[in-house]
Write a protein that holds these residues in place. Structure first.
Motif, mmCIF file in Angstrom:
data_model
loop_
_atom_site.group_PDB
_atom_site.id
_atom_site.type_symbol
_atom_site.label_atom_id
_atom_site.label_comp_id
_atom_site.label_asym_id
_atom_site.label_seq_id
_atom_site.Cartn_x
_atom_site.Cartn_y
_atom_site.Cartn_z
ATOM 1 N N LYS A 117 7.737 -32.851 80.508
ATOM 2 C CA LYS A 117 6.785 -31.788 80.839
ATOM 3 C C LYS A 117 7.165 -30.506 80.076
ATOM 4 O O LYS A 117 6.311 -29.835 79.524
ATOM 5 C CB LYS A 117 6.871 -31.541 82.352
ATOM 6 C CG LYS A 117 5.660 -30.967 82.989
ATOM 7 C CD LYS A 117 5.845 -31.032 84.501
ATOM 8 C CE LYS A 117 4.999 -29.999 85.189
ATOM 9 N NZ LYS A 117 5.275 -29.971 86.636
ATOM 10 N N ILE A 118 8.463 -30.220 80.100
ATOM 11 C CA ILE A 118 8.951 -29.017 79.403
ATOM 12 C C ILE A 118 10.163 -29.371 78.530
ATOM 13 O O ILE A 118 11.050 -30.110 78.971
ATOM 14 C CB ILE A 118 9.372 -27.898 80.396
ATOM 15 C CG1 ILE A 118 8.238 -27.531 81.349
ATOM 16 C CG2 ILE A 118 9.839 -26.650 79.637
ATOM 17 C CD1 ILE A 118 8.609 -26.495 82.410
ATOM 18 N N ALA A 139 4.997 -28.706 67.964
ATOM 19 C CA ALA A 139 4.464 -28.175 69.225
ATOM 20 C C ALA A 139 2.936 -28.310 69.274
ATOM 21 O O ALA A 139 2.377 -28.720 70.293
ATOM 22 C CB ALA A 139 4.886 -26.725 69.392
ATOM 23 N N HIS A 142 1.702 -31.735 70.094
ATOM 24 C CA HIS A 142 1.992 -32.199 71.458
ATOM 25 C C HIS A 142 1.576 -31.122 72.460
ATOM 26 O O HIS A 142 2.423 -30.495 73.102
ATOM 27 C CB HIS A 142 3.479 -32.536 71.623
ATOM 28 C CG HIS A 142 3.925 -33.655 70.737
ATOM 29 N ND1 HIS A 142 4.341 -33.464 69.440
ATOM 30 C CD2 HIS A 142 3.975 -34.987 70.955
ATOM 31 C CE1 HIS A 142 4.641 -34.637 68.904
ATOM 32 N NE2 HIS A 142 4.424 -35.577 69.792
ATOM 33 N N PRO A 143 0.259 -30.879 72.575
ATOM 34 C CA PRO A 143 -0.213 -29.761 73.408
ATOM 35 C C PRO A 143 0.086 -29.910 74.903
ATOM 36 O O PRO A 143 0.063 -28.922 75.630
ATOM 37 C CB PRO A 143 -1.727 -29.748 73.151
ATOM 38 C CG PRO A 143 -2.051 -31.098 72.653
ATOM 39 C CD PRO A 143 -0.843 -31.627 71.962
ATOM 40 N N HIS A 144 0.349 -31.146 75.332
ATOM 41 C CA HIS A 144 0.604 -31.369 76.764
ATOM 42 C C HIS A 144 2.057 -31.051 77.159
ATOM 43 O O HIS A 144 2.399 -31.075 78.329
ATOM 44 C CB HIS A 144 0.277 -32.824 77.117
ATOM 45 C CG HIS A 144 1.024 -33.816 76.291
ATOM 46 N ND1 HIS A 144 0.761 -34.000 74.947
ATOM 47 C CD2 HIS A 144 2.046 -34.637 76.591
ATOM 48 C CE1 HIS A 144 1.589 -34.905 74.463
ATOM 49 N NE2 HIS A 144 2.382 -35.301 75.440
ATOM 50 N N LYS A 146 5.267 -28.329 77.191
ATOM 51 C CA LYS A 146 5.593 -26.906 77.037
ATOM 52 C C LYS A 146 6.904 -26.775 76.285
ATOM 53 O O LYS A 146 7.870 -27.475 76.598
ATOM 54 C CB LYS A 146 5.741 -26.240 78.404
ATOM 55 C CG LYS A 146 4.437 -25.921 79.078
ATOM 56 C CD LYS A 146 4.693 -25.182 80.376
ATOM 57 C CE LYS A 146 3.384 -24.885 81.074
ATOM 58 N NZ LYS A 146 3.601 -24.275 82.390
ATOM 59 N N GLU A 163 -0.107 -22.082 72.008
ATOM 60 C CA GLU A 163 -0.601 -22.118 73.390
ATOM 61 C C GLU A 163 0.439 -22.693 74.339
ATOM 62 O O GLU A 163 0.462 -22.389 75.521
ATOM 63 C CB GLU A 163 -1.886 -22.950 73.451
ATOM 64 C CG GLU A 163 -3.097 -22.152 73.018
ATOM 65 C CD GLU A 163 -4.378 -22.904 73.213
ATOM 66 O OE1 GLU A 163 -4.391 -23.889 73.973
ATOM 67 O OE2 GLU A 163 -5.370 -22.515 72.569
ATOM 68 N N ASN A 164 1.280 -23.577 73.781
ATOM 69 C CA ASN A 164 2.302 -24.228 74.620
ATOM 70 C C ASN A 164 3.718 -23.766 74.252
ATOM 71 O O ASN A 164 4.679 -24.434 74.568
ATOM 72 C CB ASN A 164 2.194 -25.751 74.508
ATOM 73 C CG ASN A 164 2.258 -26.237 73.077
ATOM 74 O OD1 ASN A 164 2.048 -25.464 72.145
ATOM 75 N ND2 ASN A 164 2.551 -27.507 72.889
#
Lengths: 181, 120
Positions: A117-118, A139, A142-144, A146, A163-164
């Motif tokens: 997730k992060i 990054a 892999h927008p999903h 963070k 954005e992430n």
């Protein structure tokens, strides 16, 4: 095969004054080559034969899975700690070569492969424009996931266009770990 | 609790020439060959005990070309490969490695060189 991890910490090439044992409380820590020997990491990536030899001879990496590209893996196949890096999808699109990129980029690629997730980036060097550009490309693809860049103040604004991509301090990172304990 | 072993490496050891490529029907008619095969398996088990320092396993399933062997240590499988001439054995020149990250089995060719072996 590793189990699904929500949080992964990537340790880059820069020196860090943070107790990395703390990072292990939230998930695996991926080291980048032999630049940091403060901890027995679960995973370390390497694409240089010289560094791999050094790591194989270092007691710190005795229990670490040393992940290297296939070309290097074939030469060290019979060494128990050495494992072949997976085929990262879209490597050509990202204009990356696993045999020639920096170990911290390899660590980042391995981390995104685990699909957490992060991803926390500690001691991660983005001062080189090419390295920054590569990190951003990963990054963006892999927008999903963070990407949390951890550094001492003052914060960097270099990842703000993502954005992430986020930036925070080691104090906040420690607070996050404490909250998950 | 007993710790489970992870057999990362695998090689196939060819049967003695007389036992190779024998169908099940033939084996039913030729107990002498079956006996030789059983003796061969026993011999492998004994040699593995001498060579290997880490857990290993002889695959119980039957294959016409040879016996599949599993090793948990790379150093053990290397020793086993380079010591073939000592026991007058022939290994299929291929090594299988299970990738601990992906869980996939990767196969590589074993190339014999005057100074040892390399992987291709």
């Amino acid at each position: 095969m590793p189990t699904k991890n929500t949080y992964i910490s990537v340790v880059g090439a820069l020196p860090i004054s943070f107790d990395l044992h703390e990072s292990m409380n939230i998930g695996p820590v991926v080291a980048s080559s032999n630049s940091n020997k403060s901890l027995s990491f679960p995973y370390a990536t390497v694409n240089s034969e010289q560094n791999l030899q050094d790591m194989l001879n270092s007691s710190n990496f005795k229990h670490t899975k040393l992940l290297c590209p296939e070309e290097l893996f074939k030469k060290y196949l019979f060494f128990d700690g050495v494992t072949c890096l997976p085929d990262f999808p879209g490597l050509k699109t990202l204009e990356l070569d696993a045999n020639r990129c920096s170990p911290q980029i390899l660590s980042l690629l391995l981390s995104v492969y685990f699909n957490p997730k992060i991803i926390f980036l500690l001691g991660y060097d983005i001062s080189n424009p090419e390295e920054l550009s590569r990190t951003k490309r990963i990054a963006i693809s892999h927008p999903h996931i963070k990407f949390m860049y951890i550094c001492n103040p003052p914060r960097t604004y270099q990842l703000d266009d993502l954005e992430n991509g986020f930036c925070d301090s080691y104090i906040k990172y420690q607070e996050f770990i404490d909250g998950k304990k | 609790m007993e710790k489970s072993n992870f057999y990362k490496f695998s090689v196939k050891l060819r049967w003695p020439a007389v036992c190779r490529n024998r169908s099940v029907e033939i084996l039913k008619e030729r107990p002498d060959i079956v006996e030789q095969m059983n003796y061969f398996r026993e011999k492998i088990a004994n040699i593995l005990k001498i060579i290997c320092r880490k857990p290993h396993q002889i695959d119980p399933s039957h294959a016409m070309s040879g016996v599949r062997l599993w090793f948990s240590s790379g150093q053990d499988v290397y020793d086993f490969i380079i010591r073939q001439p000592e026991f007058d054995w022939e290994i299929v020149p291929e090594i299988s490695v299970i990738n601990e990250i992906t869980g996939e089995m990767q196969n590589y060719d074993v190339v014999y060189t005057p100074s040892g072996i390399t992987i291709d």
